[in-house]
Design an enzyme around this catalytic site. Sequence first.
Site, PDB file in Angstrom:
ATOM      1  N   TYR A 170      -1.443  -1.177  10.799  1.00  0.00           N
ATOM      2  CA  TYR A 170      -1.800  -1.532   9.416  1.00  0.00           C
ATOM      3  C   TYR A 170      -0.671  -1.126   8.464  1.00  0.00           C
ATOM      4  O   TYR A 170      -0.238  -1.934   7.620  1.00  0.00           O
ATOM      5  CB  TYR A 170      -3.116  -0.861   9.004  1.00  0.00           C
ATOM      6  CG  TYR A 170      -3.406  -1.050   7.529  1.00  0.00           C
ATOM      7  CD1 TYR A 170      -3.664  -2.315   7.015  1.00  0.00           C
ATOM      8  CD2 TYR A 170      -3.367   0.024   6.642  1.00  0.00           C
ATOM      9  CE1 TYR A 170      -3.885  -2.517   5.659  1.00  0.00           C
ATOM     10  CE2 TYR A 170      -3.604  -0.154   5.278  1.00  0.00           C
ATOM     11  CZ  TYR A 170      -3.861  -1.432   4.791  1.00  0.00           C
ATOM     12  OH  TYR A 170      -4.069  -1.621   3.450  1.00  0.00           O
ATOM     13  N   SER A 184       0.860  -1.196   0.000  1.00  0.00           N
ATOM     14  CA  SER A 184       0.000   0.000   0.000  1.00  0.00           C
ATOM     15  C   SER A 184       0.886   1.232   0.000  1.00  0.00           C
ATOM     16  O   SER A 184       2.046   1.189   0.441  1.00  0.00           O
ATOM     17  CB  SER A 184      -0.870   0.014   1.261  1.00  0.00           C
ATOM     18  OG  SER A 184      -1.505   1.270   1.412  1.00  0.00           O
TER      19      SER A 184
HETATM   20  N1  LIG Z   1      -8.899  -0.519  -0.338  1.00  0.00           N
HETATM   21  C1  LIG Z   1      -7.804   0.209  -0.151  1.00  0.00           C
HETATM   22  O1  LIG Z   1      -7.859   1.447  -0.003  1.00  0.00           O
HETATM   23  C2  LIG Z   1      -6.448  -0.462  -0.191  1.00  0.00           C
HETATM   24  C3  LIG Z   1      -5.327   0.341  -0.422  1.00  0.00           C
HETATM   25  C4  LIG Z   1      -4.067  -0.238  -0.427  1.00  0.00           C
HETATM   26  C5  LIG Z   1      -3.939  -1.603  -0.209  1.00  0.00           C
HETATM   27  N2  LIG Z   1      -5.045  -2.367  -0.003  1.00  0.00           N
HETATM   28  C6  LIG Z   1      -4.845  -3.793   0.256  1.00  0.00           C
HETATM   29  O2  LIG Z   1      -5.475  -4.531  -0.774  1.00  0.00           O
HETATM   30  C7  LIG Z   1      -5.910  -5.788  -0.248  1.00  0.00           C
HETATM   31  C8  LIG Z   1      -7.362  -5.996  -0.638  1.00  0.00           C
HETATM   32  O3  LIG Z   1      -8.146  -4.971  -0.025  1.00  0.00           O
HETATM   33  P1  LIG Z   1      -9.566  -4.553  -0.604  1.00  0.00           P
HETATM   34  O4  LIG Z   1      -9.560  -3.089  -0.785  1.00  0.00           O
HETATM   35  O5  LIG Z   1      -9.938  -5.411  -1.755  1.00  0.00           O
HETATM   36  O6  LIG Z   1     -10.485  -4.897   0.678  1.00  0.00           O
HETATM   37  P2  LIG Z   1     -11.891  -5.634   0.757  1.00  0.00           P
HETATM   38  O7  LIG Z   1     -12.797  -5.166  -0.309  1.00  0.00           O
HETATM   39  O8  LIG Z   1     -12.321  -5.500   2.174  1.00  0.00           O
HETATM   40  O9  LIG Z   1     -11.520  -7.165   0.462  1.00  0.00           O
HETATM   41  C9  LIG Z   1     -10.725  -7.879   1.340  1.00  0.00           C
HETATM   42  C10 LIG Z   1     -10.756  -9.331   0.964  1.00  0.00           C
HETATM   43  O10 LIG Z   1      -9.948 -10.056   1.903  1.00  0.00           O
HETATM   44  C11 LIG Z   1     -10.697 -11.151   2.404  1.00  0.00           C
HETATM   45  N3  LIG Z   1     -10.311 -11.446   3.772  1.00  0.00           N
HETATM   46  C12 LIG Z   1     -10.271 -10.607   4.822  1.00  0.00           C
HETATM   47  N4  LIG Z   1      -9.953 -11.278   5.940  1.00  0.00           N
HETATM   48  C13 LIG Z   1      -9.773 -12.576   5.579  1.00  0.00           C
HETATM   49  C14 LIG Z   1      -9.444 -13.761   6.291  1.00  0.00           C
HETATM   50  N5  LIG Z   1      -9.244 -13.773   7.622  1.00  0.00           N
HETATM   51  N6  LIG Z   1      -9.334 -14.920   5.608  1.00  0.00           N
HETATM   52  C15 LIG Z   1      -9.563 -14.936   4.266  1.00  0.00           C
HETATM   53  N7  LIG Z   1      -9.875 -13.859   3.547  1.00  0.00           N
HETATM   54  C16 LIG Z   1      -9.989 -12.687   4.206  1.00  0.00           C
HETATM   55  C17 LIG Z   1     -12.159 -10.681   2.329  1.00  0.00           C
HETATM   56  O11 LIG Z   1     -13.030 -11.785   2.210  1.00  0.00           O
HETATM   57  P3  LIG Z   1     -13.949 -12.398   3.370  1.00  0.00           P
HETATM   58  O12 LIG Z   1     -14.461 -11.241   4.188  1.00  0.00           O
HETATM   59  O13 LIG Z   1     -15.006 -13.115   2.601  1.00  0.00           O
HETATM   60  O14 LIG Z   1     -13.050 -13.309   4.108  1.00  0.00           O
HETATM   61  C18 LIG Z   1     -12.156  -9.921   1.007  1.00  0.00           C
HETATM   62  O15 LIG Z   1     -12.325 -10.784  -0.056  1.00  0.00           O
HETATM   63  C19 LIG Z   1      -5.654  -5.749   1.252  1.00  0.00           C
HETATM   64  O16 LIG Z   1      -4.448  -6.425   1.514  1.00  0.00           O
HETATM   65  C20 LIG Z   1      -5.481  -4.273   1.546  1.00  0.00           C
HETATM   66  O17 LIG Z   1      -4.611  -4.074   2.640  1.00  0.00           O
HETATM   67  C21 LIG Z   1      -6.300  -1.831  -0.002  1.00  0.00           C
END
Ligand SMILES: NC(=O)c1ccc[n+]([C@@H]2O[C@H](COP(=O)([O-])OP(=O)(O)OC[C@H]3O[C@@H](n4cnc5c(N)ncnc54)[C@H](OP(=O)(O)O)[C@@H]3O)[C@@H](O)[C@H]2O)c1
Length: 270
Positions: free
Chosen positions: A168, A155
């Site tokens: 985080y 990130s």
């Molecule tokens: N959104 C942002 O602003 C952003 C920015 C930079 C980096 N990121 C990174 O990108 C990645 C994806 O984030 P996103 O934005 O797509 O978030 P999101 O929409 O909340 O999706 C997160 C995914 O991770 C899964 N997950 C969470 N906890 C889990 C667990 N204990 N076991 C298995 N699966 C799990 C969730 O599925 P379930 O709930 O079904 O388990 C969901 O599919 C993360 O690593 C985040 O740190 C996000």
Amino acid sequence: MASRQQSRPATAVAARYGPVALVTGASDGIGRACAERLAAAGFALVLVARRQAELDSLADRLRARHGIVCHVLAADLGTSAGISATCEAAASHDIGLFVAAAGFGTAGPFLANDIETELAMIDVNCRAVVALTHALAAQMRGRAGRRSAIVLLSSLVGFQGVPRAANYAATKGFIQVLAEGLRLELAGDGIDVLAVAPGPVKSGFAARAGMTMGLADTPDAVARGIVASLGHAGTVRPGWLAKGLEFALMPLPRRGRTLILQQVMAGMTR
Ligand SMILES: NC(=O)c1ccc[n+]([C@@H]2O[C@H](COP(=O)([O-])OP(=O)(O)OC[C@H]3O[C@@H](n4cnc5c(N)ncnc54)[C@H](OP(=O)(O)O)[C@@H]3O)[C@@H](O)[C@H]2O)c1
């Protein structure tokens, strides 16, 4: 960073890293967008997250739209059992591409946050990623002469300390450094490692972290940036906002970036 001229069409990515991609975090956000792009490119998929119903409905849609083979696994990657189940599922497929998008964040004052949630975040964002990367890279090394790729989600916040998201940001700094090291270490094994450092992205992330997000890139912009960068970039900051923030922040000294992000997080957290 991937340039337009260098980027590879999605179908060429499938030819290079196919036949099967494993995507964690596929039930929402960036992981789901990656699954959609990879299915369109012709990959067979193994989709992992906790929510079975979301995975099943995505898999049904991708099979119907793209005629691909799609397996789902409901697993909690915060547990050793969930990690083992994912490694077992991976072992029965010829995985050429691993996208580690499962993860979550917390926000707000460190001392106000529940310590068990903070520790669980380290388990999902770091421990599971190391365990799966270890298992998948070992499996990929045996793919006789064919290239493979591993995509790790860091990130923008992982490049400096971030008050009100300190733990985080630390998990994301861990992933960024892991990816940079493995990129060179695994190159000789035919494995391309890509660190992906988005800025704010509109997904399920903000609600789970208890943050409000104004401007944000889309999950599909992140997925598009990943596909375009595979095989020739070490780190990609996908999306217009991530690129703008990189331009504004990265020339500053580390402490200056932390001070600015302190203000930004104060506005985004309750
Ligand atoms: N959104 C942002 O602003 C952003 C920015 C930079 C980096 N990121 C990174 O990108 C990645 C994806 O984030 P996103 O934005 O797509 O978030 P999101 O929409 O909340 O999706 C997160 C995914 O991770 C899964 N997950 C969470 N906890 C889990 C667990 N204990 N076991 C298995 N699966 C799990 C969730 O599925 P379930 O709930 O079904 O388990 C969901 O599919 C993360 O690593 C985040 O740190 C996000």
